[in-house]
Design a protein around this motif. Structure first.
Motif, PDB file in Angstrom:
ATOM      1  N   ALA A 351      43.412  45.489  35.080  1.00 38.72           N
ATOM      2  CA  ALA A 351      42.201  45.810  35.846  1.00 38.72           C
ATOM      3  C   ALA A 351      41.321  44.575  36.032  1.00 38.72           C
ATOM      4  O   ALA A 351      40.722  44.383  37.101  1.00 38.72           O
ATOM      5  N   LEU A 352      41.229  43.727  35.017  1.00 41.61           N
ATOM      6  CA  LEU A 352      40.372  42.543  35.096  1.00 41.61           C
ATOM      7  C   LEU A 352      40.867  41.534  36.125  1.00 41.61           C
ATOM      8  O   LEU A 352      40.110  40.652  36.550  1.00 41.61           O
ATOM      9  N   CYS A 353      42.108  41.664  36.535  1.00 39.70           N
ATOM     10  CA  CYS A 353      42.667  40.727  37.520  1.00 39.70           C
ATOM     11  C   CYS A 353      42.275  41.079  38.952  1.00 39.70           C
ATOM     12  O   CYS A 353      42.522  40.294  39.877  1.00 39.70           O
ATOM     13  N   PHE A 354      41.683  42.249  39.151  1.00 42.17           N
ATOM     14  CA  PHE A 354      41.277  42.664  40.495  1.00 42.17           C
ATOM     15  C   PHE A 354      39.882  42.129  40.791  1.00 42.17           C
ATOM     16  O   PHE A 354      38.908  42.520  40.145  1.00 42.17           O
ATOM     17  N   ASP A 355      39.774  41.233  41.743  1.00 44.29           N
ATOM     18  CA  ASP A 355      38.484  40.638  42.106  1.00 44.29           C
ATOM     19  C   ASP A 355      37.909  41.405  43.288  1.00 44.29           C
ATOM     20  O   ASP A 355      38.153  41.075  44.452  1.00 44.29           O
ATOM     21  N   PHE A 356      37.139  42.457  42.979  1.00 45.94           N
ATOM     22  CA  PHE A 356      36.597  43.284  44.058  1.00 45.94           C
ATOM     23  C   PHE A 356      35.593  42.511  44.898  1.00 45.94           C
ATOM     24  O   PHE A 356      35.575  42.657  46.132  1.00 45.94           O
ATOM     25  N   GLU A 357      34.747  41.725  44.277  1.00 39.37           N
ATOM     26  CA  GLU A 357      33.711  41.015  45.019  1.00 39.37           C
ATOM     27  C   GLU A 357      34.320  40.087  46.079  1.00 39.37           C
ATOM     28  O   GLU A 357      33.838  40.022  47.218  1.00 39.37           O
ATOM     29  N   TRP A 358      35.386  39.390  45.729  1.00 39.00           N
ATOM     30  CA  TRP A 358      36.068  38.540  46.706  1.00 39.00           C
ATOM     31  C   TRP A 358      36.702  39.389  47.800  1.00 39.00           C
ATOM     32  O   TRP A 358      36.626  39.071  48.987  1.00 39.00           O
ATOM     33  N   GLY A 419      37.565  34.743  43.717  1.00 37.70           N
ATOM     34  CA  GLY A 419      38.958  35.123  43.924  1.00 37.70           C
ATOM     35  C   GLY A 419      39.815  34.881  42.706  1.00 37.70           C
ATOM     36  O   GLY A 419      40.909  35.442  42.584  1.00 37.70           O
ATOM     37  N   ARG A 420      39.337  34.035  41.793  1.00 38.06           N
ATOM     38  CA  ARG A 420      40.056  33.766  40.545  1.00 38.06           C
ATOM     39  C   ARG A 420      39.022  33.443  39.476  1.00 38.06           C
ATOM     40  O   ARG A 420      38.807  32.291  39.103  1.00 38.06           O
ATOM     41  N   ASP A 421      38.368  34.478  38.981  1.00 36.65           N
ATOM     42  CA  ASP A 421      37.307  34.341  37.985  1.00 36.65           C
ATOM     43  C   ASP A 421      37.931  33.951  36.641  1.00 36.65           C
ATOM     44  O   ASP A 421      38.611  34.753  36.004  1.00 36.65           O
ATOM     45  N   ARG A 422      37.695  32.710  36.233  1.00 37.85           N
ATOM     46  CA  ARG A 422      38.320  32.208  35.007  1.00 37.85           C
ATOM     47  C   ARG A 422      37.889  32.992  33.778  1.00 37.85           C
ATOM     48  O   ARG A 422      38.683  33.213  32.855  1.00 37.85           O
ATOM     49  N   LYS A 423      36.634  33.419  33.770  1.00 34.46           N
ATOM     50  CA  LYS A 423      36.133  34.155  32.608  1.00 34.46           C
ATOM     51  C   LYS A 423      36.875  35.489  32.466  1.00 34.46           C
ATOM     52  O   LYS A 423      37.348  35.839  31.368  1.00 34.46           O
ATOM     53  N   ALA A 462      48.694  47.219  55.223  1.00 32.40           N
ATOM     54  CA  ALA A 462      47.291  46.975  54.875  1.00 32.40           C
ATOM     55  C   ALA A 462      47.109  46.818  53.371  1.00 32.40           C
ATOM     56  O   ALA A 462      46.302  46.017  52.911  1.00 32.40           O
ATOM     57  N   PHE A 463      47.892  47.565  52.591  1.00 34.12           N
ATOM     58  CA  PHE A 463      47.773  47.458  51.144  1.00 34.12           C
ATOM     59  C   PHE A 463      48.422  46.187  50.623  1.00 34.12           C
ATOM     60  O   PHE A 463      48.033  45.672  49.577  1.00 34.12           O
ATOM     61  N   VAL A 464      49.418  45.697  51.323  1.00 37.41           N
ATOM     62  CA  VAL A 464      49.994  44.403  50.950  1.00 37.41           C
ATOM     63  C   VAL A 464      48.917  43.328  51.031  1.00 37.41           C
ATOM     64  O   VAL A 464      48.774  42.475  50.139  1.00 37.41           O
ATOM     65  N   ARG A 465      48.149  43.355  52.095  1.00 35.77           N
ATOM     66  CA  ARG A 465      47.084  42.363  52.293  1.00 35.77           C
ATOM     67  C   ARG A 465      46.024  42.472  51.195  1.00 35.77           C
ATOM     68  O   ARG A 465      45.549  41.458  50.671  1.00 35.77           O
ATOM     69  N   VAL A 466      45.656  43.714  50.839  1.00 39.20           N
ATOM     70  CA  VAL A 466      44.584  43.914  49.862  1.00 39.20           C
ATOM     71  C   VAL A 466      45.054  43.631  48.438  1.00 39.20           C
ATOM     72  O   VAL A 466      44.323  43.041  47.633  1.00 39.20           O
ATOM     73  N   TYR A 467      46.287  44.028  48.109  1.00 36.98           N
ATOM     74  CA  TYR A 467      46.740  43.924  46.722  1.00 36.98           C
ATOM     75  C   TYR A 467      47.415  42.592  46.405  1.00 36.98           C
ATOM     76  O   TYR A 467      47.609  42.274  45.219  1.00 36.98           O
ATOM     77  N   SER A 468      47.758  41.804  47.407  1.00 36.52           N
ATOM     78  CA  SER A 468      48.414  40.520  47.129  1.00 36.52           C
ATOM     79  C   SER A 468      47.552  39.596  46.273  1.00 36.52           C
ATOM     80  O   SER A 468      48.064  38.990  45.306  1.00 36.52           O
ATOM     81  N   PRO A 469      46.238  39.443  46.550  1.00 35.03           N
ATOM     82  CA  PRO A 469      45.424  38.596  45.670  1.00 35.03           C
ATOM     83  C   PRO A 469      45.380  39.119  44.237  1.00 35.03           C
ATOM     84  O   PRO A 469      45.312  38.322  43.284  1.00 35.03           O
ATOM     85  N   TRP A 470      45.406  40.416  44.066  1.00 39.09           N
ATOM     86  CA  TRP A 470      45.435  41.017  42.729  1.00 39.09           C
ATOM     87  C   TRP A 470      46.727  40.595  42.026  1.00 39.09           C
ATOM     88  O   TRP A 470      46.699  40.167  40.860  1.00 39.09           O
ATOM     89  N   ALA A 471      47.840  40.701  42.734  1.00 35.96           N
ATOM     90  CA  ALA A 471      49.117  40.297  42.150  1.00 35.96           C
ATOM     91  C   ALA A 471      49.127  38.810  41.807  1.00 35.96           C
ATOM     92  O   ALA A 471      49.670  38.404  40.763  1.00 35.96           O
ATOM     93  N   GLU A 472      48.524  37.980  42.653  1.00 36.89           N
ATOM     94  CA  GLU A 472      48.477  36.535  42.388  1.00 36.89           C
ATOM     95  C   GLU A 472      47.685  36.242  41.121  1.00 36.89           C
ATOM     96  O   GLU A 472      48.052  35.353  40.343  1.00 36.89           O
ATOM     97  N   ASN A 473      46.593  36.959  40.911  1.00 38.61           N
ATOM     98  CA  ASN A 473      45.820  36.763  39.680  1.00 38.61           C
ATOM     99  C   ASN A 473      46.621  37.182  38.453  1.00 38.61           C
ATOM    100  O   ASN A 473      46.547  36.541  37.394  1.00 38.61           O
TER     101      ASN A 473
END
Length: 623
Positions: A351-358, A419-423, A462-473
């Motif tokens: 869950a922490l890997c999902f950057d909603f704000e970005w 997009g990649r919150d280190r904390k 559309a979900f590929v676009r939204v969830y890809s950054p989550w997967a990258e994190n």
């Protein structure tokens, strides 16, 4: 954005209305026994008295006619908005088209301008036994199936027995305490429960759509046929192009057209649903006028796509309607039937890997808010510390449920929007390390050497676009995360058989949730029932006990306490990772329809409430 999760009931598409004098009713828990009742509600008075003529949210003068071609934004049971290969919507398998429910009537229907009231359709009244375990429905002798044959109590008995044995889990589960369905005579149906049911179980069961017994005596009850089971509803199946389109034709001599619960509704001669695998293709069809109405589920299109000629010429209207006053959930489920997701620390780390704000800024154009609750947008959302009443429900489980349940309601923390919150990623790495997942060769492995892998199953680009950054994190901290885009049929099959690591879902609940309504999502009895909506595989005695408390609530205050306690526990368990929500319906439609405002508070069945306006259509060249 919205995902596929069939909801419990048919949400009052068989209701209708206009002005009626206010005649007090009685709460269901206090409803008199031994006398016929025209309606039931969970708590509080019925809005409409026994002599009401129509519901308040319809236009009695709405003309009949025209075609309504639209893209459904919600669906039930085994239905899919992307394709279909069966016309049986009552079974777990297969893909049925949305709005098959328009072809069937139910004993009673919900009034969508009340939180939990139901009124008679096939049944003119219901009589409650002294022990409140039996319900006698007086069936209307004029009720007919669409082939002209009479509707009888035998049809209802057959349907309830069939659903209890082989129906879709969302039909089957609420019937678990149904002891017997019995025809006392052709026009009297008795439903008897075993005493373990919730007081509000009958409010769900009485709204079940009922097909004809005669049909299933000669056809299999499965997903193998593209022949519609016979119904008694205001529409029947017309032209069908398998997997591409379906038309529902208004039944001109519909037996129930003049009932108080039907007047002013079902105005279109034809309701047409077309199926598109690609969202952009669907939008292009709307721009050309092949589709008449859509609720916009893609933030990018809502923000940037409405610049086409018909819109700039004023032929297309783009506006927002208030959302219903009901709890909603949009979340990611992590499948705990797979051992690597059973540790709540693993689920929290993901869950922490999902950057909603970005995501909100870069992909949603600022149009969504972060969801935090299983019951978002409602009084059932837990906030702050638990109240003494909530603690009374939770304390018996202290030491057996997460300690976080007893503190401030768990929130998904905001990111720095980079997009990649280190904390946050650092916190996620520590949680995984504490759970026994350590870096080896750039990948996280457990003490058996197994890699921590996660595949997000999606059925839309559309979900590929939204969830890809989550997967990258997730990859950045050593999780081997991937996305798998599959077609609708494969998606449905894998969801039904729980063949996924992670899958997203959207659900709407009634304003007064019952135990039966939430069983399928959260109760242990649904965890192994294929086709159920318990997508994470939640199986926790404490969750079960809180669901029982929801079912036992005798007033709205007690219900709210139980729902908030359940929300606290579910959020602490991290079974569902809340995603986002929108406060309004974003609708776009060709200016050729009439509708009454304001919309009802507890439902928005446009295809049932709106009507074709010939004058408006002529002005835009859509006669």
């Amino acid at each position: 954005m919205s995902a596929r999760l069939p909801r419990r009931d048919f949400l009052a598409l068989g209701a209708a209305a206009a002005a009626a004098p206010f005649i007090p009713g009685r709460a269901f828990a206090a409803s008199p026994t031994g006398t016929g009742l025209h309606g039931l509600s969970a708590f509080g008075d019925l809005k409409y008295g026994p002599d009401f003529t129509h519901f308040d949210f319809v236009n009695l003068d709405a003309p009949k006619g025209g075609t309504f071609n639209f893209l459904p934004n919600y669906w039930y049971f085994n239905q899919s908005p992307l394709t279909f290969n069966t016309l049986n919507t009552f079974v777990a398998r297969g893909d049925a088209p949305p709005r098959m429910e328009l072809c069937y009537d139910s004993l009673m229907v919900r009034a969508i301008d009340e939180p939990d009231a139901i009124y008679g359709l096939l049944a003119s009244s219901v009589t409650i036994s002294d022990d409140r375990n039996s319900f006698d429905f007086a069936l209307r002798p004029e009720a007919r199936f669409n082939d002209g044959t009479p509707f009888t109590a035998d049809d209802a008995v057959f349907a309830f027995d069939l659903f209890k044995k082989d129906g879709h889990p969302n039909l089957l589960l609420p019937l678990s305490h149904l002891k017997e369905a019995k025809a006392l005579d052709p026009h009297t149906l008795r439903l008897t429960f075993d005493g373990k049911q919730s007081d509000r179980t009958i409010l769900d069961v009485a709204t079940y759509a009922i097909p004809a017994k005669a049909f299933f005596e000669t056809h299999p009850f499965d997903a193998s046929e593209l022949k519609a089971p016979l119904g008694s509803g205001p529409y029947k199946v017309g032209r069908v192009s398998p997997g591409q389109s379906i038309e529902y034709e208004r039944v001109a001599d519909y037996w129930g057209r003049d009932l108080p619960v039907s007047r002013g509704l079902y105005n279109f001669d034809r309701i047409r649903v077309e199926f598109y695998q690609d969202r952009q293709a669907a939008f292009e069809a709307f721009k050309k006028g092949d589709i008449h109405f859509r609720q916009e589920a893609t933030a990018r299109i809502w923000a940037t796509g409405y610049d086409f000629p018909a819109f700039t010429a004023g032929k297309v209207i783009k506006r927002e309607f208030p959302s219903e006053k009901r709890p909603t959930m949009q979340a990611m489920a992590l499948n705990q039937r797979r051992a690597r997701f059973r540790d709540p620390r693993v689920r929290q780390a993901i869950a922490l890997c999902f950057d909603f704000e970005w995501t909100k800024r870069n992909l949603f154009y600022g149009s969504y808010e972060r969801s935090q609750s299983t019951f978002e947008k409602s009084a059932y959302k837990a906030e702050g510390l638990p109240s003494p009443a909530e603690l009374a429900l939770l304390e018996p489980f202290r030491g057996r449920i997460p300690d976080e349940t007893f503190g401030e309601a768990v929130l998904q923390p905001p990111s720095d929007g980079s997009g990649r919150d280190r904390k946050l990623l650092g916190q996620a790495s520590k949680l995984l390390s504490d759970a026994g997942w350590l870096r080896k060769d750039g990948r996280l492995r457990n003490d058996k050497g197994e890699a921590l892998t996660l595949e997000i199953l999606v059925d839309d680009d559309a979900f590929v676009r939204v969830y890809s950054p989550w997967a990258e994190n997730m990859k950045a901290i050593g999780i081997e995360a991937t996305l798998r885009l599959v077609d609708s049929t494969q998606y449905q099959a894998r969801q039904t058989s729980f063949d996924y690591d992670a899958i997203s879902a959207a659900a709407g609940f009634s304003a007064t949730p019952s135990r039966d309504e939430i069983d399928g999502l959260f109760h242990s009895r649904s965890a192994k029932l294929q086709g159920s909506t318990n997508l994470p595989g939640t199986a926790d005695p404490a969750v079960d006990a809180l669901i029982d408390a929801v079912g036992a609530a005798k007033d709205r205050e007690t219900l709210t306490v139980a729902m908030r306690a359940l929300d606290r526990l579910l959020r602490a368990r991290q079974d569902w990772i809340p995603n986002w929500f929108s406060a309004n319906h974003r609708a776009a439609f060709w200016d050729m329809f009439g509708y009454k405002e304001p919309k009802p508070d507890f439902g928005f069945p446009v295809e049932a409430m709106w009507w074709f306006d010939k004058d408006k259509a002529a002005r835009i060249g859509k006669t």
